[in-house]
Design an enzyme around this catalytic site. Structure first.
Site, PDB file in Angstrom:
ATOM      1  N   ALA A 101       4.076 -17.899  53.497  1.00 22.90           N
ATOM      2  CA  ALA A 101       5.235 -18.415  52.775  1.00 22.90           C
ATOM      3  C   ALA A 101       5.821 -17.270  51.966  1.00 22.90           C
ATOM      4  O   ALA A 101       5.162 -16.266  51.731  1.00 22.90           O
ATOM      5  CB  ALA A 101       4.791 -19.549  51.855  1.00 22.90           C
ATOM      6  N   GLY A 154       0.981 -19.471  55.461  1.00 22.62           N
ATOM      7  CA  GLY A 154       1.963 -20.274  56.187  1.00 22.62           C
ATOM      8  C   GLY A 154       2.252 -19.721  57.578  1.00 22.62           C
ATOM      9  O   GLY A 154       2.627 -20.474  58.475  1.00 22.62           O
ATOM     10  N   GLU A 192      -0.405 -21.025  59.646  1.00 21.95           N
ATOM     11  CA  GLU A 192      -0.183 -22.477  59.736  1.00 21.95           C
ATOM     12  C   GLU A 192       0.934 -22.815  60.730  1.00 21.95           C
ATOM     13  O   GLU A 192       0.880 -23.838  61.412  1.00 21.95           O
ATOM     14  CB  GLU A 192       0.113 -23.039  58.347  1.00 21.95           C
ATOM     15  CG  GLU A 192      -1.119 -22.999  57.442  1.00 21.95           C
ATOM     16  CD  GLU A 192      -0.814 -23.395  56.009  1.00 21.95           C
ATOM     17  OE1 GLU A 192      -0.005 -22.690  55.375  1.00 21.95           O
ATOM     18  OE2 GLU A 192      -1.359 -24.406  55.543  1.00 21.95           O
ATOM     19  N   GLU A 196      -4.481 -18.016  50.828  1.00 22.23           N
ATOM     20  CA  GLU A 196      -3.873 -18.705  49.685  1.00 22.23           C
ATOM     21  C   GLU A 196      -4.764 -18.726  48.456  1.00 22.23           C
ATOM     22  O   GLU A 196      -4.294 -18.667  47.314  1.00 22.23           O
ATOM     23  CB  GLU A 196      -3.498 -20.143  50.069  1.00 22.23           C
ATOM     24  CG  GLU A 196      -2.245 -20.251  50.929  1.00 22.23           C
ATOM     25  CD  GLU A 196      -2.491 -20.074  52.411  1.00 22.23           C
ATOM     26  OE1 GLU A 196      -3.584 -19.595  52.794  1.00 22.23           O
ATOM     27  OE2 GLU A 196      -1.587 -20.410  53.195  1.00 22.23           O
TER      28      GLU A 196
HETATM   29  N1  3HC Z   1       6.069 -13.353  50.250  1.00 18.77           N
HETATM   30  C1  3HC Z   1       6.985 -12.522  49.687  1.00 18.77           C
HETATM   31  N2  3HC Z   1       6.871 -11.184  49.726  1.00 18.77           N
HETATM   32  C2  3HC Z   1       5.829 -10.670  50.364  1.00 18.77           C
HETATM   33  C3  3HC Z   1       4.852 -11.467  50.976  1.00 18.77           C
HETATM   34  C4  3HC Z   1       5.011 -12.885  50.911  1.00 18.77           C
HETATM   35  N3  3HC Z   1       4.136 -13.707  51.484  1.00 18.77           N
HETATM   36  N4  3HC Z   1       3.914 -10.659  51.528  1.00 18.77           N
HETATM   37  C5  3HC Z   1       4.295  -9.402  51.280  1.00 18.77           C
HETATM   38  N5  3HC Z   1       5.450  -9.403  50.577  1.00 18.77           N
HETATM   39  C6  3HC Z   1       6.214  -8.224  50.154  1.00 18.77           C
HETATM   40  C7  3HC Z   1       5.451  -7.398  49.137  1.00 18.77           C
HETATM   41  O1  3HC Z   1       5.688  -7.856  47.830  1.00 18.77           O
HETATM   42  C8  3HC Z   1       6.016  -6.006  49.373  1.00 18.77           C
HETATM   43  O2  3HC Z   1       7.265  -5.947  48.725  1.00 18.77           O
HETATM   44  P1  3HC Z   1       7.779  -4.577  48.104  1.00 18.77           P
HETATM   45  O3  3HC Z   1       7.850  -3.621  49.238  1.00 18.77           O
HETATM   46  O4  3HC Z   1       9.076  -4.940  47.512  1.00 18.77           O
HETATM   47  O5  3HC Z   1       6.753  -4.186  47.078  1.00 18.77           O
HETATM   48  C9  3HC Z   1       6.292  -5.992  50.873  1.00 18.77           C
HETATM   49  O6  3HC Z   1       6.322  -7.366  51.274  1.00 18.77           O
HETATM   50  C10 3HC Z   1       5.222  -5.281  51.679  1.00 18.77           C
HETATM   51  O7  3HC Z   1       3.940  -5.793  51.299  1.00 18.77           O
HETATM   52  P2  3HC Z   1       2.679  -4.834  51.134  1.00 18.77           P
HETATM   53  O8  3HC Z   1       3.040  -3.652  50.333  1.00 18.77           O
HETATM   54  O9  3HC Z   1       1.582  -5.698  50.674  1.00 18.77           O
HETATM   55  O10 3HC Z   1       2.479  -4.364  52.637  1.00 18.77           O
HETATM   56  P3  3HC Z   1       1.142  -4.133  53.462  1.00 18.77           P
HETATM   57  O11 3HC Z   1       1.558  -3.707  54.804  1.00 18.77           O
HETATM   58  O12 3HC Z   1       0.198  -3.299  52.674  1.00 18.77           O
HETATM   59  O13 3HC Z   1       0.456  -5.581  53.592  1.00 18.77           O
HETATM   60  C11 3HC Z   1       0.357  -7.923  54.038  1.00 18.77           C
HETATM   61  C12 3HC Z   1       1.067  -6.580  54.318  1.00 18.77           C
HETATM   62  C13 3HC Z   1      -1.083  -7.864  54.577  1.00 18.77           C
HETATM   63  C14 3HC Z   1       1.113  -8.984  54.759  1.00 18.77           C
HETATM   64  C15 3HC Z   1       0.307  -8.182  52.524  1.00 18.77           C
HETATM   65  O14 3HC Z   1       1.603  -8.022  51.994  1.00 18.77           O
HETATM   66  C16 3HC Z   1      -0.160  -9.548  52.129  1.00 18.77           C
HETATM   67  O15 3HC Z   1      -1.342  -9.788  52.059  1.00 18.77           O
HETATM   68  N6  3HC Z   1       0.770 -10.463  51.820  1.00 18.77           N
HETATM   69  C17 3HC Z   1       0.479 -11.766  51.293  1.00 18.77           C
HETATM   70  C18 3HC Z   1      -0.014 -12.704  52.335  1.00 18.77           C
HETATM   71  C19 3HC Z   1      -0.254 -14.060  51.737  1.00 18.77           C
HETATM   72  O16 3HC Z   1      -0.847 -14.209  50.695  1.00 18.77           O
HETATM   73  N7  3HC Z   1       0.206 -15.088  52.434  1.00 18.77           N
HETATM   74  C20 3HC Z   1       0.030 -16.421  51.995  1.00 18.77           C
HETATM   75  C21 3HC Z   1       1.191 -16.816  51.166  1.00 18.77           C
HETATM   76  S1  3HC Z   1       0.966 -18.413  50.435  1.00 18.77           S
HETATM   77  C22 3HC Z   1       1.330 -19.478  51.642  1.00 18.77           C
HETATM   78  O17 3HC Z   1       1.550 -19.102  52.740  1.00 18.77           O
HETATM   79  C23 3HC Z   1       1.350 -20.921  51.235  1.00 18.77           C
HETATM   80  C24 3HC Z   1       1.370 -21.823  52.432  1.00 18.77           C
HETATM   81  O18 3HC Z   1       0.087 -22.288  52.673  1.00 18.77           O
HETATM   82  C25 3HC Z   1       2.280 -22.965  52.238  1.00 18.77           C
END
Ligand code: 3HC
Ligand code: NAI
Length: 682
Positions: free
Chosen positions: A63, A102, A105, A125
């Site tokens: 998400a 997400g 998912e 998450e």
């Molecule tokens: N939402 C918004 N922005 C995100 C994002 C997300 N899910 N994931 C990454 N970004 C952004 C980062 O803030 C960063 O922004 P910036 O360049 O402005 O600083 C950019 O994307 C690149 O991210 P990274 O520097 O972390 O890049 P990497 O290549 O090192 O890592 C990644 C990539 C493994 C995808 C890592 O970003 C990550 O772990 N992201 C989060 C994943 C996550 O937690 N997903 C679950 C979200 S909650 C959800 O899905 C709820 C659902 O169940 C309803």
């Protein structure tokens, strides 16, 4: 059809491509685009099956976290997922990079999943204080079984494509550079059934009989790691629901548990930390041409506690290291410790014997500093004495090649004074690792008055390469972390003189969420660090403990006595020393309440943080929080000291500091008066 989701048709296959950099997060635009794309593919009679894939570096990474906490716009994710799962044409998810949260998912509502070998799949998450809120907790156990699902949702750690295939999460592994073709070929298989994960019952039903014991055992085994966090338990309850209830009932449990987490303070803190960590790596005001230099080899001076740990970081990243000591014995000891650490890891099955040898093969131990002449980066980790460090840097200046970066791991000393003995202060900076340096994620990058932008940029890039979270600090006594730590330690010492006991102070801070309290920490670090019998004046409690032979855990005697298993009990010797000291100072000991302990240990840290911020020693409040979470064990679900102070309310913090006789830092006083916050989160 949409700026971020495209539908193209290749013969009888509709290819839906999400292109929303950087990580194809499920923003409102992506959700709307997906909904429209699926509808268009269904409406196109030529399309028999659909492949969903992503452009750029990764499949959907989850998400869009930046949307959380605000009003949701666009198509709802469950509606998009329902359209996909109920789609009359099979949908195949083609996964590269990371399918997270997400994103996974969404893949779980596809009828099949194909991934490249390097792909990672997970539900992270929990790391944001949440649970997978789009059916992940109900669909994942139906594919991989509840036991593995439980591990995945409570740890948040993704699994490899190989593990995903073995557990049933994906259906096929595609060639690394042939994903789309493989997914299309999969989609063209004759008679592809419309497999809905939600309907799969075998794995959850099989687990039902033994589930109560399995869940009880899991809670017991992980109690320590999950202490204080709300999200892991909510995740466990969802997997329990997947095992014991129908799919629809389980979805209701998931929804009901998701909302309070999303609205709660813990998730707010953990989401803030996610962005703060990424923000920390950005240096304000660095010119665009400050391109990082290449670090192909590293030199380390000093093979003690820190030098060895620092070396391991680079060996792990495949960077050759030359490590220098003064005496053969110290060198051998340092190298043996590194080897032992690797062998312990191998014994736990987390590394092969070949890995150990490969890493040790990158290490060159020597007594000759001249051997550092080819290193791109040299890190000094010798004794914490200015004269010694200046002597080392003077020599290093003559040996190191032009352009090499010269760094000091000093904990407190003035980096500018060290830089000034060299002919190239622009190449000098502090790289302050935390102990154990191969484990702790924090790296304070100390920017000297003359440190050149490219040198700073290189330090930040290098930190990322070796898996550290780097925070830029200015030159001041103890930089960000140790400077704030001093204010906490000083107050903790006062409290035990006034009437609190070390174990009471430790308990209060442990209950707040720290891994250990200040006195446990002192015992662990060693009471005699920086203390010497010759110079001791017997003036402080610490002097007296050391003079009485108390050294902390290393000799089993400190604020606590330790048995062979390191179980601790309050030390009667230490207690008497504290009582005598209080009597001598004429202190009327009293009962000190837990709340006072917490306020007096933590608010002065916040006050010091405000000074650090105002002086420009930290770039931003969130950087201070990152230091405390990654370097000292501040509980991540409380967001770090500055976020936490904001959540308490700065007016209250200022009022209590005044109450305890502190001069409130001007920045804190101003923000409190203006009803503002450090982090802008409140
Ligand atoms: N939402 C918004 N922005 C995100 C994002 C997300 N899910 N994931 C990454 N970004 C952004 C980062 O803030 C960063 O922004 P910036 O360049 O402005 O600083 C950019 O994307 C690149 O991210 P990274 O520097 O972390 O890049 P990497 O290549 O090192 O890592 C990644 C990539 C493994 C995808 C890592 O970003 C990550 O772990 N992201 C989060 C994943 C996550 O937690 N997903 C679950 C979200 S909650 C959800 O899905 C709820 C659902 O169940 C309803
Ligand atoms: P240590 O005493 O374990 O190791 C220092 C090593 O440097 C010794 O092995 C010594 O023989 C060697 N040495 C001294 N002078 C030398 C020289 N001229 N050439 C080559 N080797 C030399 O000390 P530790 O704990 O590793 O600390 C090193 C530095 O790291 C200090 O500046 C300290 O403040 C800092 N630091 C220490 C932390 C800790 O928790 N121990 C945490 C963060 C920083």
């Amino acid at each position: 059809m949409s700026a971020v989701v495209d539908l193209s048709v290749d013969g009888d296959i509709g290819v839906l491509t999400i292109n929303s950099p950087p990580v194809n997060a499920l923003s409102a635009a992506v959700r709307d685009g997906l909904a429209a794309g699926v509808a268009a593919a269904v409406a196109d009679p030529a399309v028999k099956a659909i492949v969903l894939h992503c452009a750029g570096r990764t499949f959907i990474a989850g998400a869009d976290i930046s949307e959380f906490g605000g009003a949701m716009k666009g198509a709802s994710l469950p509606a998009v997922q329902a359209a996909m799962e109920d789609c009359p044409k099979p949908i195949i998810a083609a996964i590269h990079g990371t399918a997270l949260g997400g994103g996974l998912e969404v893949a779980l509502t596809c009828h099949y999943r194909v991934a490249v070998p390097s792909a990672k799949l997970g539900l992270p998450e929990v790391k944001l204080g949440l649970l997978p809120g789009a059916g992940g907790t109900q669909r994942l156990p139906r594919l991989v079984g509840p036991e593995q699902a439980l591990k995945m949702v409570t740890s948040g750690t993704p699994i490899s494509a190989k593990a995903a295939l073995a557990s049933g999460l994906i259906d096929e592994i595609a060639p690394e550079d042939g994903l789309l073709e493989a997914a299309k070929a999969f989609a063209r298989r004759p008679n592809l059934a419309l497999v809905k994960v939600r309907d799969k019952q075998d794995k959850v039903e099989a687990a039902r009989a033994t589930a109560p014991e399995m869940f009880a055992q899991f809670r017991k085994d992980n109690a320590r790691a999950m202490r204080g966090f709300e999200a892991p338990e909510a995740n466990i309850k969802c997997i329990e629901a997947a095992v014991n209830l129908s799919f629809d009932e389980g979805m209701k449990v998931e929804r009901d548990l998701f909302v309070p987490l999303m609205m709660g303070l813990q998730s707010k803190a953990q989401r803030y930390v996610f962005f703060a960590e990424r923000q920390a790596n950005k240096v304000e005001g660095l010119p665009a041409d400050a391109a990082p230099l290449t670090i192909g080899s590293v030199g380390i001076i000093g093979a003690g506690t820190m030098g060895g740990g620092i070396a391991m970081n680079f060996l792990n990243a495949g960077v050759p290291v030359t490590i220098v000591e003064m005496k053969q014995e110290a060198l051998d000891r340092g190298v043996a410790t590194i080897r032992k650490n690797y062998e312990n890891t191998a014994a736990k099955g987390r590394m092969t014997a070949a890995d150990v040898e490969a890493r040790m093969g990158l290490l060159t131990p020597t007594l000759d500093m001249e051997e550092l002449s080819a290193a791109d980066l040299v890190i000094e980790a010798v004794f914490e004495t200015m004269e010694i460090k200046r002597d080392v840097f003077g020599k290093l200046d003559r040996i190191a090649k032009p352009g090499a970066i010269l760094a000091s791991n000093t904990s407190y000393l003035n980096v500018d004074e060290i830089a000034d003995v060299t002919s190239r202060p622009g190449s000098v900076l502090g790289l302050h690792f935390f102990s154990p340096a191969n484990v702790m994620r924090l790296l304070e990058v100390v920017r000297g008055a003359k440190t050149e932008p490219a040198v700073l940029a290189t330090a930040m890039a290098t930190a990322k390469k070796i898996g550290k979270v780097a925070v830029v600090a200015g030159v001041c006594h103890g930089f960000i972390g140790n400077r704030m730590l001093s204010s906490r330690q000083a107050e903790a010492m006062k409290l035990i003189v006034e009437g609190a006991t070390p174990e009471q102070v430790d308990r209060v801070l442990y209950d707040f969420g720290w891994p250990m309290g200040p006195f446990q920490m002192s015992d662990l670090a060693g009471l005699d660090i920086g203390w010497s019998a010759e110079k001791s004046k017997g003036e402080t409690i610490r002097d007296r403990l050391c003079e009485a032979g108390l050294r902390g855990q290393k000799n089993g005697r400190g604020f606590y006595d330790y048995d062979a298993q390191r179980n601790r009990t309050p030390s009667p010797v230490a207690t008497q020393i504290i009582l005598d000291y209080a009597a001598e100072k004429g202190v009327n000991r009293r009962e000190v309440g837990d709340e006072e302990i917490l306020e007096r240990c933590l608010y002065p840290m916040v006050n010091e943080g405000a000074l650090i911020l105002a002086e420009g020693m930290a770039q931003r409040a969130s950087d201070i929080d990152i230091v405390w979470i990654n370097g000292y064990g501040w509980p991540v679900y409380r967001g770090g000291p500055m976020f936490w102070a904001d959540s308490v309310g700065l007016a209250k913090v200022a009022e209590r500091l005044t109450h305890y006789g502190y001069e409130v830092a001007p920045l804190l006083a101003r923000l409190a008066a203006e009803e503002k916050s450090f982090t802008g989160q409140f």
